[in-house]
Design an enzyme around this catalytic site. Sequence first.
Site, PDB file in Angstrom:
ATOM      1  N   HIS A 158      22.899  81.460  10.842  1.00 28.21           N
ATOM      2  CA  HIS A 158      22.520  80.522   9.775  1.00 28.21           C
ATOM      3  C   HIS A 158      23.731  79.714   9.320  1.00 28.21           C
ATOM      4  CE1 HIS A 158      18.974  83.168   9.479  1.00 28.21           C
ATOM      5  NE2 HIS A 158      18.374  82.101   8.991  1.00 28.21           N
ATOM      6  N   LYS A 162      24.577  80.188   3.434  1.00 22.80           N
ATOM      7  CA  LYS A 162      23.630  81.303   3.220  1.00 22.80           C
ATOM      8  C   LYS A 162      24.348  82.495   2.595  1.00 22.80           C
ATOM      9  CE  LYS A 162      19.861  83.899   5.310  1.00 22.80           C
ATOM     10  NZ  LYS A 162      18.972  83.638   4.170  1.00 22.80           N
TER      11      LYS A 162
HETATM   12  N1  LIG Z   1      11.076  82.297   3.774  1.00 22.28           N
HETATM   13  C1  LIG Z   1      11.519  81.211   4.416  1.00 22.28           C
HETATM   14  O1  LIG Z   1      10.854  80.641   5.304  1.00 22.28           O
HETATM   15  C2  LIG Z   1      12.852  80.634   4.011  1.00 22.28           C
HETATM   16  C3  LIG Z   1      13.342  79.470   4.599  1.00 22.28           C
HETATM   17  C4  LIG Z   1      14.529  78.922   4.119  1.00 22.28           C
HETATM   18  C5  LIG Z   1      15.191  79.536   3.077  1.00 22.28           C
HETATM   19  N2  LIG Z   1      14.702  80.671   2.543  1.00 22.28           N
HETATM   20  C6  LIG Z   1      15.313  81.320   1.393  1.00 22.28           C
HETATM   21  O2  LIG Z   1      15.086  80.492   0.257  1.00 22.28           O
HETATM   22  C7  LIG Z   1      16.131  80.697  -0.679  1.00 22.28           C
HETATM   23  C8  LIG Z   1      16.739  79.363  -1.066  1.00 22.28           C
HETATM   24  O3  LIG Z   1      17.357  78.766   0.052  1.00 22.28           O
HETATM   25  P1  LIG Z   1      18.076  77.347  -0.050  1.00 22.28           P
HETATM   26  O4  LIG Z   1      18.807  77.168   1.231  1.00 22.28           O
HETATM   27  O5  LIG Z   1      17.106  76.318  -0.492  1.00 22.28           O
HETATM   28  O6  LIG Z   1      19.132  77.646  -1.228  1.00 22.28           O
HETATM   29  P2  LIG Z   1      19.811  76.628  -2.240  1.00 22.28           P
HETATM   30  O7  LIG Z   1      20.954  77.357  -2.843  1.00 22.28           O
HETATM   31  O8  LIG Z   1      20.046  75.314  -1.591  1.00 22.28           O
HETATM   32  O9  LIG Z   1      18.680  76.399  -3.370  1.00 22.28           O
HETATM   33  C9  LIG Z   1      18.326  77.340  -4.345  1.00 22.28           C
HETATM   34  C10 LIG Z   1      17.928  76.567  -5.588  1.00 22.28           C
HETATM   35  O10 LIG Z   1      17.387  77.476  -6.550  1.00 22.28           O
HETATM   36  C11 LIG Z   1      17.863  77.077  -7.824  1.00 22.28           C
HETATM   37  N3  LIG Z   1      17.778  78.193  -8.756  1.00 22.28           N
HETATM   38  C12 LIG Z   1      18.428  79.377  -8.730  1.00 22.28           C
HETATM   39  N4  LIG Z   1      18.117  80.094  -9.823  1.00 22.28           N
HETATM   40  C13 LIG Z   1      17.234  79.370 -10.540  1.00 22.28           C
HETATM   41  C14 LIG Z   1      16.550  79.574 -11.777  1.00 22.28           C
HETATM   42  N5  LIG Z   1      16.702  80.696 -12.488  1.00 22.28           N
HETATM   43  N6  LIG Z   1      15.705  78.599 -12.210  1.00 22.28           N
HETATM   44  C15 LIG Z   1      15.526  77.477 -11.488  1.00 22.28           C
HETATM   45  N7  LIG Z   1      16.151  77.213 -10.318  1.00 22.28           N
HETATM   46  C16 LIG Z   1      16.999  78.162  -9.862  1.00 22.28           C
HETATM   47  C17 LIG Z   1      19.299  76.617  -7.565  1.00 22.28           C
HETATM   48  O11 LIG Z   1      19.775  75.818  -8.624  1.00 22.28           O
HETATM   49  C18 LIG Z   1      19.122  75.851  -6.255  1.00 22.28           C
HETATM   50  O12 LIG Z   1      18.772  74.507  -6.488  1.00 22.28           O
HETATM   51  C19 LIG Z   1      17.115  81.672  -0.020  1.00 22.28           C
HETATM   52  O13 LIG Z   1      16.823  82.979  -0.444  1.00 22.28           O
HETATM   53  C20 LIG Z   1      16.797  81.515   1.457  1.00 22.28           C
HETATM   54  O14 LIG Z   1      17.140  82.624   2.217  1.00 22.28           O
HETATM   55  C21 LIG Z   1      13.556  81.230   2.995  1.00 22.28           C
HETATM   56  O1  LIG Z   2      18.490  78.949   5.185  1.00 25.63           O
HETATM   57  C1  LIG Z   2      18.134  80.101   4.885  1.00 25.63           C
HETATM   58  O2  LIG Z   2      18.665  80.750   3.968  1.00 25.63           O
HETATM   59  C2  LIG Z   2      17.005  80.717   5.628  1.00 25.63           C
HETATM   60  N1  LIG Z   2      16.548  81.840   5.164  1.00 25.63           N
HETATM   61  C3  LIG Z   2      15.462  82.575   5.701  1.00 25.63           C
HETATM   62  C4  LIG Z   2      15.936  83.947   6.145  1.00 25.63           C
HETATM   63  O3  LIG Z   2      16.739  84.572   5.412  1.00 25.63           O
HETATM   64  O4  LIG Z   2      15.523  84.409   7.202  1.00 25.63           O
HETATM   65  C5  LIG Z   2      14.700  81.840   6.775  1.00 25.63           C
HETATM   66  C6  LIG Z   2      15.550  80.974   7.622  1.00 25.63           C
HETATM   67  C7  LIG Z   2      16.435  80.037   6.797  1.00 25.63           C
END
Ligand SMILES: NC(=O)c1ccc[n+]([C@@H]2O[C@H](COP(=O)([O-])OP(=O)(O)OC[C@H]3O[C@@H](n4cnc5c(N)ncnc54)[C@H](O)[C@@H]3O)[C@@H](O)[C@H]2O)c1
Ligand SMILES: O=C(O)C1=N[C@H](C(=O)O)CCC1
Length: 269
Positions: A158, A162
């Site tokens: 990643h 991350k």
């Molecule tokens: N399940 C999936 O398919 C998938 C895909 C991508 C990312 N993710 C996960 O999603 C999460 C976010 O990833 P990202 O890359 O967008 O991160 P990022 O850091 O770019 O964004 C997170 C956002 O959440 C906000 N935030 C945090 N605490 C908050 C609160 N209390 N109130 C309001 N906003 C709040 C932050 O200010 C930020 O804008 C991570 O845990 C990542 O692993 C999951």
């Molecule tokens: O960008 C991230 O953070 C992602 N989080 C998810 C994970 O933890 O697997 C999905 C892929 C991107």
Amino acid sequence: MSDLPGIVVTGVSGRMGRMLAQIVAESGKARLVAGVERPGHAWIGQDIGVAMGGAPLGALVTDDPVEAFARAQGVIDFTAPAATVEFAGLAAQARAVHVIGTTGLEEADLEKIGAAARHAVIVRAGNMSLGVNLLTRLTRKIAEALDEDWDIEVVEAHHRMKVDAPSGTALMLGEAAAAGRGVSLKDARVSGRDGITGVRERGTIGFSAIRGGDIVGEHDVIFAADGERVILRHVATDRAVFARGALRAALWGQGRKPGQYDMIDVLGL
Ligand SMILES: NC(=O)c1ccc[n+]([C@@H]2O[C@H](COP(=O)([O-])OP(=O)(O)OC[C@H]3O[C@@H](n4cnc5c(N)ncnc54)[C@H](O)[C@@H]3O)[C@@H](O)[C@H]2O)c1
Ligand SMILES: O=C(O)C1=N[C@H](C(=O)O)CCC1
């Protein structure tokens, strides 16, 4: 106002939040109601589209999740563990479908989310893409077919920003491998080897994490035996695959019985 389901995107200024806001607004299947950010964030009070540097999307960024959720039928939440636990309780009070993409959740977080799911629909998955959920199914099937002569390793890569490891996806794949093998991942898991580790313990499931640059998300499940290997691979090149899956989950959850669901349920895999 249209009668399409209203969606709030939490963490709207984040990598996933921006993508989600765009995809919900352009979907024609849902209304973007609001974006939620942390108190004091520079985007509070602005139109989401304008804050992203584009055309207005007709929905504002707020730091008041209670008020925003009360106007919504779905909350799509890719934030951080503490925020997600809080949002689970608030979304349940508002009876809004809560789609959780946040990873890095601990056991105690999952218990609180489970309690919220007694009152509302929660769809949670460490990866919302069709490809990864299909890979999860294949991983389980292959692990069922192979014995412990086949070592299982999950390797993930990643972007440099991350904060959690192993990734949520890697853990999903590890859980699928453990289920196929009929063992508990808690017992079988080995993460991040370093130093004089000794030889590999038979039956374990290993995890390795690479972090660098702007890698969106790559996962290999390696089944390695003497003389041959089977490698399952998923490569995400665009965060839109996660956002489209999350919107699909929010729409799928409308009118369902309260409870916890995952993307295997949503996709019918
Ligand atoms: N399940 C999936 O398919 C998938 C895909 C991508 C990312 N993710 C996960 O999603 C999460 C976010 O990833 P990202 O890359 O967008 O991160 P990022 O850091 O770019 O964004 C997170 C956002 O959440 C906000 N935030 C945090 N605490 C908050 C609160 N209390 N109130 C309001 N906003 C709040 C932050 O200010 C930020 O804008 C991570 O845990 C990542 O692993 C999951
Ligand atoms: O960008 C991230 O953070 C992602 N989080 C998810 C994970 O933890 O697997 C999905 C892929 C991107």
